[in-house]
Design a protein around this motif. Structure first.
Motif, mmCIF file in Angstrom:
data_model
loop_
_atom_site.group_PDB
_atom_site.id
_atom_site.type_symbol
_atom_site.label_atom_id
_atom_site.label_comp_id
_atom_site.label_asym_id
_atom_site.label_seq_id
_atom_site.Cartn_x
_atom_site.Cartn_y
_atom_site.Cartn_z
ATOM 1 N N ASP A 198 0.849 -1.188 0.000
ATOM 2 C CA ASP A 198 0.000 0.000 0.000
ATOM 3 C C ASP A 198 0.884 1.237 0.000
ATOM 4 N N THR A 199 0.277 2.395 0.201
ATOM 5 C CA THR A 199 1.043 3.640 0.137
ATOM 6 C C THR A 199 2.022 3.768 1.291
ATOM 7 N N HIS A 256 -7.517 10.316 -7.522
ATOM 8 C CA HIS A 256 -7.462 9.716 -8.842
ATOM 9 C C HIS A 256 -8.316 8.448 -8.812
ATOM 10 N N ALA A 300 -8.209 5.453 -6.220
ATOM 11 C CA ALA A 300 -7.562 5.864 -4.976
ATOM 12 C C ALA A 300 -8.375 5.376 -3.785
ATOM 13 N N ARG A 301 -7.664 4.997 -2.738
ATOM 14 C CA ARG A 301 -8.295 4.530 -1.507
ATOM 15 C C ARG A 301 -7.985 5.534 -0.408
ATOM 16 N N LEU A 302 -9.029 6.059 0.215
ATOM 17 C CA LEU A 302 -8.873 7.087 1.234
ATOM 18 C C LEU A 302 -9.546 6.622 2.522
ATOM 19 N N GLU A 333 -11.925 1.960 4.176
ATOM 20 C CA GLU A 333 -11.548 2.958 3.184
ATOM 21 C C GLU A 333 -12.687 3.204 2.200
ATOM 22 N N TYR A 337 -4.671 15.724 -2.826
ATOM 23 C CA TYR A 337 -3.769 14.613 -3.057
ATOM 24 C C TYR A 337 -4.561 13.308 -3.069
ATOM 25 N N GLY A 338 -4.256 12.447 -4.042
ATOM 26 C CA GLY A 338 -4.853 11.114 -4.056
ATOM 27 C C GLY A 338 -6.203 11.012 -4.721
ATOM 28 N N SER A 385 -7.938 -2.900 -12.038
ATOM 29 C CA SER A 385 -8.689 -1.655 -11.912
ATOM 30 C C SER A 385 -9.136 -1.147 -13.272
#
Length: 260
Positions: A28-29, A138, A141-143, A117, A135-136, A80
């Motif tokens: 992951d990030t 896109h 993207a997982r937030l 998430e 940021y992120g 994806s």
């Protein structure tokens, strides 16, 4: 929102595949490069088992390696890419997101809940002159759900027992000085979101970023996603919100409902 996983008989469950996916999901990030020991710890496997899965995934092209550490290869984007190209929800939402962005010069996206998430499944194409891009934001993207407007809307759509089960024993990481991490305060926030049917999140996920979200429901009343706008702070002051952005989101949600 994400749906419950279907039941499966023990005889039909492929243990090796599950372990391989657990290794793949270990990246992951926070940890983009892992060795066998780190992957084993993250996936809950022995080091020997993790090593075999890493070697297999690298052989299949899903990982790259320097001999000791592994990292995701571009081949994982096939998953994806195939979802975004074939799934119904992103295709339905895309024209609306593009229209909203053209009207306001702000950034719009739609997200669904996956565990702790939210996953962005649609967002507007780039519009010249957009004021802010968090940021992120896109596709794919997982937030963190607890710190985002979309996540709170989707959590508020859960039944109270389901939300209580989601929150029980869960740590809410502090991402900025403004992130709500205490369970009682977070319950209160989700309760207000449930009553207001919208959520404004101010600098809880990222400093300088303010977001507004509303639920996207189908004709049966089930929340299938959350629609949000990320805007500059002055645009999300209460008066501007009520006058400009919130009506646009609510109109879009009403227009989309028969399609969902």
């Amino acid at each position: 929102m994400n749906t419950a996983q279907p039941a499966i008989a023990k005889a039909d469950f492929i243990e090796g595949m599950a372990k391989g996916m657990a290794v793949l999901e270990s990246f992951d990030t926070e940890r983009q490069r892992l060795n066998a020991t780190q992957a084993a710890e993250r996936a809950g496997l022995t080091r020997a088992a993790a090593r075999r899965h890493l070697l297999t995934l690298a052989h299949l092209g899903y990982l790259e390696s320097d001999g000791s550490h592994y990292w995701l290869s571009p081949k994982v984007l096939r998953f994806s890419g195939s979802y975004l190209a074939s799934a119904r929800l992103p295709r339905l939402l895309q024209p609306t997101l593009n229209r909203l962005a053209a009207l306001t010069r702000e950034s719009f996206s739609a997200a669904v809940l996956d565990g702790d998430e939210v996953v962005i499944v649609a967002r507007n194409v780039s519009i010249g002159g957009q004021r802010l891009m968090a940021y992120g934001l896109h596709l794919g993207a997982r937030l963190p759900a607890h710190a985002t407007s979309t996540g709170r809307v989707l959590l508020a759509a859960m039944s109270r027992p389901a939300f209580n089960a989601w929150l029980k024993g869960r740590e809410l990481p502090r991402l900025t000085p403004r992130t709500t991490v205490e369970h009682k305060a977070f319950r209160d926030i989700v309760g207000r979101v449930r009553e207001d049917d919208l959520c404004v999140a101010q600098e809880e996920h990222e400093l300088g970023v303010h977001a507004l979200a509303v639920p996207l429901r189908n004709m049966q009343g089930r929340t299938v996603a959350a629609l949000n706008v990320v805007a500059s702070p002055e645009r999300l002051e209460l008066a501007a919100l009520q006058k400009d952005l919130l009506p646009l989101l609510l109109d879009a949600a009403r227009e989309l409902r028969p399609l969902l």
